[in-house]
Write an enzyme that holds these catalytic residues in place. Structure first.
Site, PDB file in Angstrom:
ATOM      1  CG  ASP A   1      -2.229  -0.897   1.175  1.00 35.64           C
ATOM      2  OD1 ASP A   1      -2.270  -1.602   0.121  1.00 35.64           O
ATOM      3  OD2 ASP A   1      -2.865  -0.926   2.103  1.00 35.64           O
ATOM      4  CB  ALA A   2       3.960   2.148   1.818  1.00 35.79           C
TER       5      ALA A   2
ATOM      6  CB  THR B   1      -0.267   1.760  -4.040  1.00 38.99           C
ATOM      7  OG1 THR B   1      -0.205   0.216  -4.024  1.00 38.99           O
ATOM      8  CG2 THR B   1      -1.552   1.992  -5.102  1.00 38.99           C
TER       9      THR B   1
ATOM     10  CG  ASP C   1      -0.085   0.491 -11.353  1.00 41.38           C
ATOM     11  OD1 ASP C   1      -0.580  -0.028 -10.420  1.00 41.38           O
ATOM     12  OD2 ASP C   1      -0.578   0.802 -12.438  1.00 41.38           O
TER      13      ASP C   1
ATOM     14  CG  ASP D   1       1.252  -1.714  -6.679  1.00 39.96           C
ATOM     15  OD1 ASP D   1       1.462  -2.336  -7.600  1.00 39.96           O
ATOM     16  OD2 ASP D   1       0.385  -0.772  -6.551  1.00 39.96           O
ATOM     17  N   GLY D   2       1.868  -4.669  -6.804  1.00 37.11           N
ATOM     18  CA  GLY D   2       1.084  -5.998  -6.930  1.00 37.11           C
ATOM     19  C   GLY D   2       1.995  -7.271  -6.689  1.00 37.11           C
TER      20      GLY D   2
ATOM     21  CG  ASP E   1      -2.856  -1.466  -8.446  1.00 40.63           C
ATOM     22  OD1 ASP E   1      -3.418  -0.749  -9.449  1.00 40.63           O
ATOM     23  OD2 ASP E   1      -2.009  -2.030  -8.192  1.00 40.63           O
TER      24      ASP E   1
ATOM     25  CG  ASP F   1      -4.072   2.112 -11.639  1.00 39.47           C
ATOM     26  OD1 ASP F   1      -2.886   2.097 -11.264  1.00 39.47           O
ATOM     27  OD2 ASP F   1      -4.408   0.909 -12.231  1.00 39.47           O
TER      28      ASP F   1
HETATM   29  C1  LIG Z   1      15.671  10.853 -24.669  1.00 41.55           C
HETATM   30  C2  LIG Z   1      14.426  10.492 -24.421  1.00 41.55           C
HETATM   31  C3  LIG Z   1      13.461  10.701 -23.430  1.00 41.55           C
HETATM   32  C4  LIG Z   1      12.599   9.819 -22.734  1.00 41.55           C
HETATM   33  C5  LIG Z   1      12.255   9.996 -21.497  1.00 41.55           C
HETATM   34  C6  LIG Z   1      11.478   8.738 -20.810  1.00 41.55           C
HETATM   35  C7  LIG Z   1      10.737   8.038 -21.739  1.00 41.55           C
HETATM   36  C8  LIG Z   1       9.706   7.402 -20.793  1.00 41.55           C
HETATM   37  C9  LIG Z   1       9.466   6.024 -21.468  1.00 41.55           C
HETATM   38  C10 LIG Z   1       8.628   5.013 -21.190  1.00 41.55           C
HETATM   39  C11 LIG Z   1       7.556   5.158 -19.756  1.00 41.55           C
HETATM   40  C12 LIG Z   1       6.397   4.365 -20.012  1.00 41.55           C
HETATM   41  C13 LIG Z   1       6.306   3.549 -18.594  1.00 41.55           C
HETATM   42  C14 LIG Z   1       4.834   3.203 -18.556  1.00 41.55           C
HETATM   43  C15 LIG Z   1       4.768   2.008 -18.074  1.00 41.55           C
HETATM   44  C16 LIG Z   1       3.929   1.792 -16.952  1.00 41.55           C
HETATM   45  C17 LIG Z   1       2.893   0.749 -17.408  1.00 41.55           C
HETATM   46  C18 LIG Z   1       1.977   0.693 -16.323  1.00 41.55           C
HETATM   47  O1  LIG Z   1       2.217   1.247 -15.167  1.00 41.55           O
HETATM   48  O2  LIG Z   1       0.964   0.199 -16.641  1.00 41.55           O
HETATM   49  C19 LIG Z   1      -0.016  -0.287 -15.826  1.00 41.55           C
HETATM   50  C20 LIG Z   1      -0.496  -1.755 -15.769  1.00 41.55           C
HETATM   51  C21 LIG Z   1      -1.168  -1.944 -14.510  1.00 41.55           C
HETATM   52  O3  LIG Z   1      -2.151  -2.761 -14.591  1.00 41.55           O
HETATM   53  P1  LIG Z   1      -3.161  -2.801 -13.437  1.00 41.55           P
HETATM   54  O4  LIG Z   1      -3.765  -4.077 -13.450  1.00 41.55           O
HETATM   55  O5  LIG Z   1      -2.590  -2.428 -11.987  1.00 41.55           O
HETATM   56  O6  LIG Z   1      -4.342  -1.726 -13.667  1.00 41.55           O
HETATM   57  C22 LIG Z   1      -5.456  -1.950 -14.348  1.00 41.55           C
HETATM   58  C23 LIG Z   1      -5.853  -1.029 -15.318  1.00 41.55           C
HETATM   59  O7  LIG Z   1      -5.257   0.423 -15.135  1.00 41.55           O
HETATM   60  C24 LIG Z   1      -7.016  -1.186 -16.064  1.00 41.55           C
HETATM   61  O8  LIG Z   1      -7.318  -0.256 -16.924  1.00 41.55           O
HETATM   62  P2  LIG Z   1      -7.722  -0.479 -18.366  1.00 41.55           P
HETATM   63  O9  LIG Z   1      -6.720  -1.223 -19.058  1.00 41.55           O
HETATM   64  O10 LIG Z   1      -9.074  -1.089 -18.115  1.00 41.55           O
HETATM   65  O11 LIG Z   1      -8.076   0.980 -18.924  1.00 41.55           O
HETATM   66  C25 LIG Z   1      -8.200  -0.970 -15.178  1.00 41.55           C
HETATM   67  O12 LIG Z   1      -9.242  -1.484 -15.588  1.00 41.55           O
HETATM   68  C26 LIG Z   1      -7.932  -1.731 -13.783  1.00 41.55           C
HETATM   69  O13 LIG Z   1      -8.835  -1.261 -12.992  1.00 41.55           O
HETATM   70  C27 LIG Z   1      -6.467  -1.597 -13.451  1.00 41.55           C
HETATM   71  O14 LIG Z   1      -6.444  -2.528 -12.184  1.00 41.55           O
HETATM   72  O15 LIG Z   1       0.516  -2.471 -16.060  1.00 41.55           O
HETATM   73  C28 LIG Z   1       0.619  -3.222 -17.021  1.00 41.55           C
HETATM   74  O16 LIG Z   1      -0.386  -3.246 -17.617  1.00 41.55           O
HETATM   75  C29 LIG Z   1       1.622  -4.335 -17.416  1.00 41.55           C
HETATM   76  C30 LIG Z   1       2.336  -4.021 -18.606  1.00 41.55           C
HETATM   77  C31 LIG Z   1       3.464  -2.904 -18.425  1.00 41.55           C
HETATM   78  C32 LIG Z   1       3.882  -2.611 -19.626  1.00 41.55           C
HETATM   79  C33 LIG Z   1       4.953  -1.639 -19.522  1.00 41.55           C
HETATM   80  C34 LIG Z   1       5.654  -1.297 -20.949  1.00 41.55           C
HETATM   81  C35 LIG Z   1       6.982  -0.218 -20.856  1.00 41.55           C
HETATM   82  C36 LIG Z   1       7.372   0.090 -21.722  1.00 41.55           C
HETATM   83  C37 LIG Z   1       8.610   0.659 -22.120  1.00 41.55           C
HETATM   84  C38 LIG Z   1       9.373   1.053 -20.933  1.00 41.55           C
HETATM   85  C39 LIG Z   1      10.643   1.830 -21.462  1.00 41.55           C
HETATM   86  C40 LIG Z   1      11.265   2.001 -20.366  1.00 41.55           C
HETATM   87  C41 LIG Z   1      12.062   3.512 -20.015  1.00 41.55           C
HETATM   88  C42 LIG Z   1      12.766   3.551 -18.823  1.00 41.55           C
HETATM   89  C43 LIG Z   1      13.319   4.944 -18.753  1.00 41.55           C
HETATM   90  C44 LIG Z   1      13.830   5.056 -17.311  1.00 41.55           C
HETATM   91  C45 LIG Z   1      14.073   6.538 -16.859  1.00 41.55           C
HETATM   92  N1  LIG Z   2      -1.375  -2.073  -2.408  1.00 37.11           N
HETATM   93  C1  LIG Z   2      -1.628  -3.092  -3.457  1.00 37.11           C
HETATM   94  C2  LIG Z   2      -1.685  -3.293  -4.663  1.00 37.11           C
HETATM   95  C3  LIG Z   2      -2.100  -4.279  -5.416  1.00 37.11           C
HETATM   96  N2  LIG Z   2      -2.464  -5.410  -4.718  1.00 37.11           N
HETATM   97  C4  LIG Z   2      -2.773  -6.514  -5.518  1.00 37.11           C
HETATM   98  O1  LIG Z   2      -2.078  -6.596  -6.803  1.00 37.11           O
HETATM   99  C5  LIG Z   2      -3.147  -6.436  -8.001  1.00 37.11           C
HETATM  100  C6  LIG Z   2      -2.448  -5.483  -9.014  1.00 37.11           C
HETATM  101  O2  LIG Z   2      -1.443  -6.188  -9.512  1.00 37.11           O
HETATM  102  P1  LIG Z   2      -0.352  -5.046 -10.415  1.00 37.11           P
HETATM  103  O3  LIG Z   2       0.809  -5.986 -10.829  1.00 37.11           O
HETATM  104  O4  LIG Z   2      -1.086  -4.692 -11.535  1.00 37.11           O
HETATM  105  O5  LIG Z   2      -0.154  -4.048  -9.468  1.00 37.11           O
HETATM  106  C7  LIG Z   2      -4.345  -5.997  -7.360  1.00 37.11           C
HETATM  107  O6  LIG Z   2      -5.395  -6.355  -7.942  1.00 37.11           O
HETATM  108  C8  LIG Z   2      -4.295  -6.777  -6.111  1.00 37.11           C
HETATM  109  O7  LIG Z   2      -4.580  -8.055  -5.940  1.00 37.11           O
HETATM  110  C9  LIG Z   2      -2.645  -5.395  -3.389  1.00 37.11           C
HETATM  111  O8  LIG Z   2      -2.889  -6.478  -3.067  1.00 37.11           O
HETATM  112  N3  LIG Z   2      -2.138  -4.380  -2.681  1.00 37.11           N
HETATM  113 MG    MG Z   3      -0.364  -2.116  -9.308  1.00 34.86          MG
HETATM  114 MG    MG Z   4      -2.600  -0.405 -11.255  1.00 27.08          MG
END
Ligand SMILES: CCCCCCCC/C=C\CCCCCCCC(=O)OC[C@H](COP(=O)(O)O[C@@H]1[C@H](O)[C@H](OP(=O)(O)O)[C@@H](O)[C@H](O)[C@H]1O)OC(=O)CCCCCCC/C=C\CCCCCCCC
Ligand SMILES: Nc1ccn([C@@H]2O[C@H](COP(=O)(O)O)[C@@H](O)[C@H]2O)c(=O)n1
Ligand code: MG
Ligand code: MG
EC number: 2.7.8.-
Length: 222
Positions: free
Chosen positions: A29-30, A32, A66, A69-70, A87, A91
């Site tokens: 939670d911290a 998040t 994000d 935390d999970g 979470d 978001d």
């Molecule tokens: C000179 C160049 C300058 C450039 C500067 C920096 C460029 C920056 C580059 C990239 C940054 C992008 C990073 C973003 C990645 C974060 C992604 C992320 O957090 O995804 C969140 C997601 C979490 O899923 P949850 O299950 O927690 O969330 C659900 C979701 O929100 C649902 O929403 P919906 O889809 O329905 O709209 C909700 O419904 C639901 O309630 C909610 O729970 O995580 C993922 O999906 C996992 C996949 C992550 C993929 C990450 C890809 C990153 C790609 C490239 C990274 C580049 C690295 C650069 C590092 C630079 C370091 C300084």
């Molecule tokens: N503070 C939190 C945050 C997340 N969770 C659990 O993780 C799931 C989300 O996973 P991500 O990889 O997308 O962060 C969420 O559905 C919770 O089950 C938690 O317990 N406490």
């Molecule tokens: Mg998360």
């Molecule tokens: Mg999330």
């Protein structure tokens, strides 16, 4: 798509860091809360002033919380309903700050009404896309669709374009065109995703109503 293909990779990369935080006594939670606070700060301090590079650096440093935390909750065997709620709710707050910060730029010194409107559309449509899934699931439907542009895509497209556009201030010519292009892509992609999800919920709701015509608990109009 990213959620499907990139999550496994980032889980592998981030697991040792998540384990370290657990050993240090940090709670999921911290992570998040601090992660969301960092994203809000980066977005609302830098973006409204047109500091896209530094804003994106700060946001990028915190947005990976994000995924951490999970991961921590799963390692601890403490994935909870509260954690899932916190979470997902935060978001929405983080997304609001990112697109809100960009909208403030276009409404102010960026001085572009069309891009301001497109950015507000990105903000609103992104929130509604997420709501369709949450509401569909709350009335007992599987909502078996992710759609073209989920949250991870919205963030990656916007942040990568924003970070590179920020290099314009350091003298790179024409690179600032990337941000408007990305915002249009996110806006159109979110609209398509919204339609995909609504169509799916409509079909699943019709199938469920045909089998069991009672409205599930919490399913009344709100
Ligand atoms: C000179 C160049 C300058 C450039 C500067 C920096 C460029 C920056 C580059 C990239 C940054 C992008 C990073 C973003 C990645 C974060 C992604 C992320 O957090 O995804 C969140 C997601 C979490 O899923 P949850 O299950 O927690 O969330 C659900 C979701 O929100 C649902 O929403 P919906 O889809 O329905 O709209 C909700 O419904 C639901 O309630 C909610 O729970 O995580 C993922 O999906 C996992 C996949 C992550 C993929 C990450 C890809 C990153 C790609 C490239 C990274 C580049 C690295 C650069 C590092 C630079 C370091 C300084
Ligand atoms: N503070 C939190 C945050 C997340 N969770 C659990 O993780 C799931 C989300 O996973 P991500 O990889 O997308 O962060 C969420 O559905 C919770 O089950 C938690 O317990 N406490
Ligand atoms: Mg998360
Ligand atoms: Mg999330």
């Amino acid at each position: 798509m990213l959620n499907k293909y990139a999550r496994a990779f980032f889980t592998r990369v981030l697991t040792p860091f998540a384990a370290l935080l657990i050993r240090l006594g940090v709670s999921p939670d911290a992570v998040t809360l601090v992660g969301t606070g960092g994203v809000i700060t980066g977005a609302l301090v830098f973006y409204p002033r047109g500091e896209f590079f530094w804003g994106t650096v700060v946001i990028t440093l915190f947005v990976f919380s994000d995924l951490i935390d999970g991961n921590m909750a799963r390692q601890l065997g403490r994935s909870s309903r509260w954690g899932a709620f916190l979470d997902s709710t935060l978001d929405r707050v983080a997304d609001g700050a990112i697109f809100g910060g960009l909208a403030l730029w276009y409404a102010g010194k960026g001085d572009d009404n069309v891009l301001c409107a497109v950015t507000i559309f990105c903000l609103a449509s992104g929130q509604v896309v997420s709501y369709t899934k949450a509401r569909g699931e709350s009335i007992g439907l599987p909502v078996n669709v992710n759609g073209l542009v989920e949250r991870a895509e919205r963030l990656v497209i916007s942040l990568v374009a924003c970070g590179f556009s920020g290099l314009h201030k350091f003298g790179v010519p024409h690179i600032d065109i990337l941000l408007p292009i990305a915002l249009w892509i996110v806006a159109v992609g979110s609209a398509v995703t919204l339609v995909q999800r609504v169509v799916t919920v409509r079909r699943e709701a019709a199938e469920a109503d045909a089998e069991e015509p009672t409205v599930p608990q919490g399913g009344e109009a709100r």
